[in-house]
Design a protein around this motif. Sequence first.
Motif, mmCIF file in Angstrom:
data_model
loop_
_atom_site.group_PDB
_atom_site.id
_atom_site.type_symbol
_atom_site.label_atom_id
_atom_site.label_comp_id
_atom_site.label_asym_id
_atom_site.label_seq_id
_atom_site.Cartn_x
_atom_site.Cartn_y
_atom_site.Cartn_z
ATOM 1 N N THR A 49 50.967 62.923 86.839
ATOM 2 C CA THR A 49 49.681 62.223 86.750
ATOM 3 C C THR A 49 48.944 62.602 85.465
ATOM 4 O O THR A 49 48.251 61.767 84.878
ATOM 5 N N GLU A 50 49.106 63.858 85.000
ATOM 6 C CA GLU A 50 48.470 64.253 83.743
ATOM 7 C C GLU A 50 49.055 63.474 82.572
ATOM 8 O O GLU A 50 48.336 63.045 81.666
ATOM 9 N N SER A 51 50.372 63.242 82.604
ATOM 10 C CA SER A 51 51.017 62.452 81.555
ATOM 11 C C SER A 51 50.492 61.019 81.569
ATOM 12 O O SER A 51 50.217 60.430 80.519
ATOM 13 N N LEU A 52 50.325 60.457 82.770
ATOM 14 C CA LEU A 52 49.829 59.084 82.881
ATOM 15 C C LEU A 52 48.358 58.978 82.493
ATOM 16 O O LEU A 52 47.890 57.921 82.068
ATOM 17 N N ALA A 53 47.621 60.088 82.630
ATOM 18 C CA ALA A 53 46.171 60.052 82.433
ATOM 19 C C ALA A 53 45.711 60.438 81.033
ATOM 20 O O ALA A 53 44.529 60.298 80.719
ATOM 21 N N PRO A 199 51.749 62.876 75.826
ATOM 22 C CA PRO A 199 52.126 63.114 77.218
ATOM 23 C C PRO A 199 53.447 63.859 77.315
ATOM 24 O O PRO A 199 54.340 63.683 76.486
ATOM 25 N N GLU A 200 53.554 64.720 78.316
ATOM 26 C CA GLU A 200 54.788 65.487 78.514
ATOM 27 C C GLU A 200 55.961 64.566 78.809
ATOM 28 O O GLU A 200 57.074 64.772 78.329
ATOM 29 N N LYS A 202 57.210 60.310 79.294
ATOM 30 C CA LYS A 202 56.878 58.915 79.039
ATOM 31 C C LYS A 202 56.509 58.231 80.353
ATOM 32 O O LYS A 202 56.812 58.720 81.443
ATOM 33 N N LYS A 203 55.875 57.067 80.230
ATOM 34 C CA LYS A 203 55.317 56.384 81.390
ATOM 35 C C LYS A 203 56.355 56.144 82.483
ATOM 36 O O LYS A 203 56.130 56.455 83.658
ATOM 37 N N GLY A 204 57.516 55.627 82.117
ATOM 38 C CA GLY A 204 58.546 55.329 83.109
ATOM 39 C C GLY A 204 59.040 56.565 83.825
ATOM 40 O O GLY A 204 59.191 56.580 85.054
ATOM 41 N N LYS A 205 59.271 57.642 83.081
ATOM 42 C CA LYS A 205 59.753 58.882 83.676
ATOM 43 C C LYS A 205 58.691 59.493 84.583
ATOM 44 O O LYS A 205 59.006 60.003 85.674
ATOM 45 N N ALA A 206 57.430 59.452 84.144
ATOM 46 C CA ALA A 206 56.343 60.012 84.949
ATOM 47 C C ALA A 206 56.213 59.283 86.281
ATOM 48 O O ALA A 206 56.044 59.912 87.336
#
Length: 353
Positions: A49-53, A199-200, A202-206
């Motif tokens: 969620t931190e990566s997405l945010a 982000p740690e 990418k969107k798809g992986k997160a």
Amino acid sequence: MVNRIFTIFVLIGVPLSIAGSLMHWPSVLMFVVYCLTIIALAGFMGRATESLAIVAGPRIGGLLNATFGNAVELIISIFALKAGLVGVVLASLTGSVVGNLLLVAGLSFFIGGLKYKRQEFNIYDARHNSGLLIFAVIVAFVIPEVFTTEMDSAGTISLSVGISIILIILYLAALFFKLVTHRGVYQQKTDEVEVHEEPEWKKGKAIAILLLATVAVAYVSENLVHTFETVGERFGWSELFIGVIIVAIVGNAAEHASAVLMAYKNKMNIAVEIAVGSTLQVAMFVAPLLVLISLLFTEKMPLVFTLPELISMATAVFLTISVTNDGDTNWFEGATLLAAYIIIGIGFYLLPG
């Protein structure tokens, strides 16, 4: 280092959880395995969620962290309701409110305050949240306790359902107010330094990790619920203590870690949004949603708490408001919140089963 430990716990804990549930290993042992596995999985959910945010700003970021952090507790609570453990669910909701306001906020203010003399956050958000906290906890939770003394079980459930619907509607209205109609209206400059972060994941992986972790948490949580009775008898823990302290800490592990990390980075707007925003989400969305979900099961859950639960939540609300309403904090205020949490925890531990 912490992320590596969580990874090891997930790689070991998930297979052990599956093996232990299939082979019926001792409940006390599996209780520990399940709790550590859920905490480690919650850590992965927090990182995802931190990566997405990162690109979404403090409000959306805090909302995402709170939402997926509370998803763990929601899953545990649904399985507990299915098992008829209404007392544990109500206690875990109490634990979430008290834990987020006193333990999470307290740790965040304390850890951040050790590094920075004074940390500021948006005073307008703090005052807005204060009003919602008083409404959600003092009004919506105390009112049923007062009126249901003269009602039968059917009337109690009807009142609980009505209050639950109102809480959910007002919570959605509050999100619409903060994120749409009044987005950016109440702003305050702070000493936070905006740094561009990558982000740690990418969107798809997160998203994939978030979904897989949620499924794993659902499986482990269902098995965790079945150990409560045995563990309670073994250690002399009451339902209240298991719900208020154990389930609440395990269920909210993701946001605990995220809020403290944000405070250590001096990102106090996000830290406060996680701690207080999560409390509001539990009180105004998760709790009423569980009341509605309980209608599908044999044993319905009224929105009625015990006196120790109500007093603990009210104390946490008023103490948090008094600390946050000035828009800044320090390590001593964090220590005060932590001291209050420890006192309440001791009280629930000593309550008879």
